[in-house]
Design a protein around this motif. Sequence first.
Motif, PDB file in Angstrom:
ATOM      1  N   GLN A 266      61.656  44.862 -36.037  1.00 31.13           N
ATOM      2  CA  GLN A 266      61.120  43.990 -34.984  1.00 31.13           C
ATOM      3  C   GLN A 266      61.601  44.333 -33.576  1.00 31.13           C
ATOM      4  O   GLN A 266      60.862  44.176 -32.635  1.00 31.13           O
ATOM      5  N   HIS A 267      62.835  44.806 -33.415  1.00 31.92           N
ATOM      6  CA  HIS A 267      63.264  45.244 -32.086  1.00 31.92           C
ATOM      7  C   HIS A 267      64.557  46.050 -32.166  1.00 31.92           C
ATOM      8  O   HIS A 267      65.245  46.020 -33.193  1.00 31.92           O
ATOM      9  N   GLY A 268      64.842  46.760 -31.077  1.00 33.82           N
ATOM     10  CA  GLY A 268      66.048  47.568 -31.014  1.00 33.82           C
ATOM     11  C   GLY A 268      67.087  47.021 -30.064  1.00 33.82           C
ATOM     12  O   GLY A 268      68.104  47.681 -29.801  1.00 33.82           O
ATOM     13  N   SER A 269      66.864  45.810 -29.551  1.00 37.41           N
ATOM     14  CA  SER A 269      67.803  45.154 -28.640  1.00 37.41           C
ATOM     15  C   SER A 269      68.386  43.926 -29.321  1.00 37.41           C
ATOM     16  O   SER A 269      67.641  43.048 -29.785  1.00 37.41           O
ATOM     17  N   ASP A 270      69.711  43.849 -29.377  1.00 39.94           N
ATOM     18  CA  ASP A 270      70.350  42.683 -29.991  1.00 39.94           C
ATOM     19  C   ASP A 270      69.974  41.396 -29.272  1.00 39.94           C
ATOM     20  O   ASP A 270      69.844  40.335 -29.901  1.00 39.94           O
ATOM     21  N   ARG A 271      69.788  41.476 -27.957  1.00 39.95           N
ATOM     22  CA  ARG A 271      69.418  40.285 -27.196  1.00 39.95           C
ATOM     23  C   ARG A 271      68.050  39.753 -27.630  1.00 39.95           C
ATOM     24  O   ARG A 271      67.875  38.545 -27.831  1.00 39.95           O
ATOM     25  N   ILE A 272      67.108  40.654 -27.834  1.00 40.70           N
ATOM     26  CA  ILE A 272      65.776  40.236 -28.268  1.00 40.70           C
ATOM     27  C   ILE A 272      65.790  39.801 -29.733  1.00 40.70           C
ATOM     28  O   ILE A 272      65.133  38.828 -30.114  1.00 40.70           O
ATOM     29  N   SER A 302      59.196  52.965 -43.289  1.00 43.87           N
ATOM     30  CA  SER A 302      58.216  52.446 -42.343  1.00 43.87           C
ATOM     31  C   SER A 302      58.724  51.109 -41.830  1.00 43.87           C
ATOM     32  O   SER A 302      59.635  50.508 -42.420  1.00 43.87           O
ATOM     33  N   THR A 303      58.162  50.640 -40.732  1.00 46.94           N
ATOM     34  CA  THR A 303      58.704  49.439 -40.104  1.00 46.94           C
ATOM     35  C   THR A 303      57.634  48.715 -39.296  1.00 46.94           C
ATOM     36  O   THR A 303      56.497  49.187 -39.156  1.00 46.94           O
ATOM     37  N   ASP A 304      57.983  47.557 -38.779  1.00 49.50           N
ATOM     38  CA  ASP A 304      57.183  46.804 -37.807  1.00 49.50           C
ATOM     39  C   ASP A 304      58.075  46.483 -36.626  1.00 49.50           C
ATOM     40  O   ASP A 304      59.293  46.304 -36.783  1.00 49.50           O
ATOM     41  N   PHE A 305      57.495  46.398 -35.439  1.00 48.45           N
ATOM     42  CA  PHE A 305      58.236  45.837 -34.311  1.00 48.45           C
ATOM     43  C   PHE A 305      57.279  45.197 -33.322  1.00 48.45           C
ATOM     44  O   PHE A 305      56.068  45.450 -33.346  1.00 48.45           O
ATOM     45  N   ILE A 306      57.833  44.344 -32.501  1.00 42.36           N
ATOM     46  CA  ILE A 306      57.069  43.577 -31.522  1.00 42.36           C
ATOM     47  C   ILE A 306      57.444  44.070 -30.132  1.00 42.36           C
ATOM     48  O   ILE A 306      58.622  44.071 -29.770  1.00 42.36           O
ATOM     49  N   VAL A 307      56.441  44.496 -29.387  1.00 37.50           N
ATOM     50  CA  VAL A 307      56.650  44.981 -28.032  1.00 37.50           C
ATOM     51  C   VAL A 307      56.153  43.927 -27.043  1.00 37.50           C
ATOM     52  O   VAL A 307      55.117  43.305 -27.256  1.00 37.50           O
ATOM     53  N   GLY A 308      56.913  43.731 -25.965  1.00 35.77           N
ATOM     54  CA  GLY A 308      56.512  42.741 -24.969  1.00 35.77           C
ATOM     55  C   GLY A 308      56.882  41.322 -25.353  1.00 35.77           C
ATOM     56  O   GLY A 308      56.250  40.361 -24.903  1.00 35.77           O
ATOM     57  N   PHE A 309      57.899  41.166 -26.186  1.00 35.51           N
ATOM     58  CA  PHE A 309      58.367  39.823 -26.554  1.00 35.51           C
ATOM     59  C   PHE A 309      58.805  39.081 -25.295  1.00 35.51           C
ATOM     60  O   PHE A 309      59.354  39.690 -24.373  1.00 35.51           O
ATOM     61  N   PRO A 310      58.560  37.770 -25.206  1.00 34.71           N
ATOM     62  CA  PRO A 310      58.939  37.022 -24.001  1.00 34.71           C
ATOM     63  C   PRO A 310      60.396  37.271 -23.599  1.00 34.71           C
ATOM     64  O   PRO A 310      61.302  37.120 -24.412  1.00 34.71           O
ATOM     65  N   GLY A 311      60.601  37.675 -22.348  1.00 39.39           N
ATOM     66  CA  GLY A 311      61.937  37.956 -21.846  1.00 39.39           C
ATOM     67  C   GLY A 311      62.354  39.404 -21.974  1.00 39.39           C
ATOM     68  O   GLY A 311      63.413  39.799 -21.466  1.00 39.39           O
ATOM     69  N   GLU A 312      61.544  40.235 -22.656  1.00 38.33           N
ATOM     70  CA  GLU A 312      61.893  41.640 -22.824  1.00 38.33           C
ATOM     71  C   GLU A 312      61.896  42.365 -21.476  1.00 38.33           C
ATOM     72  O   GLU A 312      61.001  42.179 -20.654  1.00 38.33           O
ATOM     73  N   LEU A 335      52.719  51.974 -30.337  1.00 38.33           N
ATOM     74  CA  LEU A 335      53.499  51.370 -29.272  1.00 38.33           C
ATOM     75  C   LEU A 335      52.698  51.289 -27.978  1.00 38.33           C
ATOM     76  O   LEU A 335      51.950  52.197 -27.642  1.00 38.33           O
ATOM     77  N   ALA A 336      52.851  50.197 -27.261  1.00 37.23           N
ATOM     78  CA  ALA A 336      52.294  50.057 -25.914  1.00 37.23           C
ATOM     79  C   ALA A 336      53.441  49.680 -24.985  1.00 37.23           C
ATOM     80  O   ALA A 336      54.105  48.682 -25.187  1.00 37.23           O
ATOM     81  N   ARG A 337      53.707  50.488 -23.992  1.00 40.32           N
ATOM     82  CA  ARG A 337      54.835  50.255 -23.117  1.00 40.32           C
ATOM     83  C   ARG A 337      54.563  49.056 -22.214  1.00 40.32           C
ATOM     84  O   ARG A 337      53.554  49.019 -21.502  1.00 40.32           O
ATOM     85  N   PRO A 338      55.454  48.073 -22.182  1.00 39.77           N
ATOM     86  CA  PRO A 338      55.220  46.894 -21.355  1.00 39.77           C
ATOM     87  C   PRO A 338      55.505  47.187 -19.893  1.00 39.77           C
ATOM     88  O   PRO A 338      56.231  48.123 -19.544  1.00 39.77           O
ATOM     89  N   ARG A 339      54.929  46.388 -19.048  1.00 40.96           N
ATOM     90  CA  ARG A 339      55.237  46.480 -17.633  1.00 40.96           C
ATOM     91  C   ARG A 339      56.639  45.930 -17.385  1.00 40.96           C
ATOM     92  O   ARG A 339      57.067  45.007 -18.069  1.00 40.96           O
ATOM     93  N   PRO A 340      57.358  46.447 -16.376  1.00 35.24           N
ATOM     94  CA  PRO A 340      58.695  45.912 -16.054  1.00 35.24           C
ATOM     95  C   PRO A 340      58.629  44.430 -15.725  1.00 35.24           C
ATOM     96  O   PRO A 340      57.676  43.967 -15.099  1.00 35.24           O
ATOM     97  N   ILE A 341      59.654  43.701 -16.161  1.00 36.48           N
ATOM     98  CA  ILE A 341      59.728  42.261 -15.878  1.00 36.48           C
ATOM     99  C   ILE A 341      60.705  42.034 -14.769  1.00 36.48           C
ATOM    100  O   ILE A 341      61.816  42.533 -14.814  1.00 36.48           O
TER     101      ILE A 341
END
Length: 341
Positions: A266-272, A302-312, A335-341
């Motif tokens: 789902q993600h590679g950031s512990d914060r997310i 194989s895996t799944d992940f969520i890109v653009g999760f709120p606060g990412e 993968l779709a690269r999110p815009r900078p927040i």
Amino acid sequence: MADVLAAAKNLFEQELVKTTSAEEADIILFNTCSVREKAQEKVFSDLGRARILKEAKPELIIGVGGCVASQEGQAIIARAPYVDLVFGPQTLHRLPAMIEQRRRTGHAQVDISFPEIEKFDHLPPAQVNGPSAFVSIMEGCSKYCSYCVVPYTRGDEVSRPLPDVLTEIAGLAEQGVREVTLLGQNVNAYRGLWQSPSGEATLDSAAENDPSAYADFATLIEYVAEIPGIERIRFTTSHPKEFGQRLIDAYANTPKLVDHLHLPVQHGSDRILAAMKRGYTVLEYKSIVRRLRAIRPNISLSTDFIVGFPGETEADFDKLMALVDEIGYDSTPVLARPRPI
């Protein structure tokens, strides 16, 4: 999908025949998914078309099942009053009785309860199509990830008793099945009773809290591997939080477990991951993969992940990409690269 189709098949065997023409149908059932909003709205669009058929044929019965039904319940009747039946994933086996009640009373029937193990007592035989078969071993999920609707539409985790699963798989093997895929929303959280409760018997509170009364997922796999005729074992979908050493050891002790694992990160950031309420860290996830590859160097992941999760942020996204590169998955979502927040 398979559950609703199986329930429909039971209806056909009782009193109905299948038709490919909606205009000829006496009963129309909609299977629904609430994971994506577009799929949810499509249900009401399709219902609008069915309404035209009902206006021409008032005795037509229209039913809505699946996760949208479980999530919306009576609100479906309020929005589409021409709907006759609303049933959740755990109550589809009650469909024949609901149809009879609708015909008898003329009132819409809604049943979106979570009747614990009852559904497993009414499962139709698994459909055999060639040498492989899918076997449901549990329902629901108790993880309550912040983005997921499954616990609210399919209920908490409920596992089938071990003897019931093994009996079904042994029967499949006798029909020529050589590969089984064990199914569950959170399949490696399986916790099945060693013995099937008889009749309406239920466990008392002491037994419910006794770990020795239950078999874990690794134990189930070991027993399935002993069934004559079964040559390959797969499972989906697993959760990293439940991927303990017992299950990792099963890959060393059970050659019939195939060299493939779908393990959503789902993600590679512990914060997310914390925001998602996933219950593990990136380091813990990588530890699972490292130990598995020590046992099975050629295992395909194989895996799944969520890109653009709120606060990412961009930094979070970069951590995800770094994890993807480090793990070296054999299959990943686009993968779709999110815009900078």
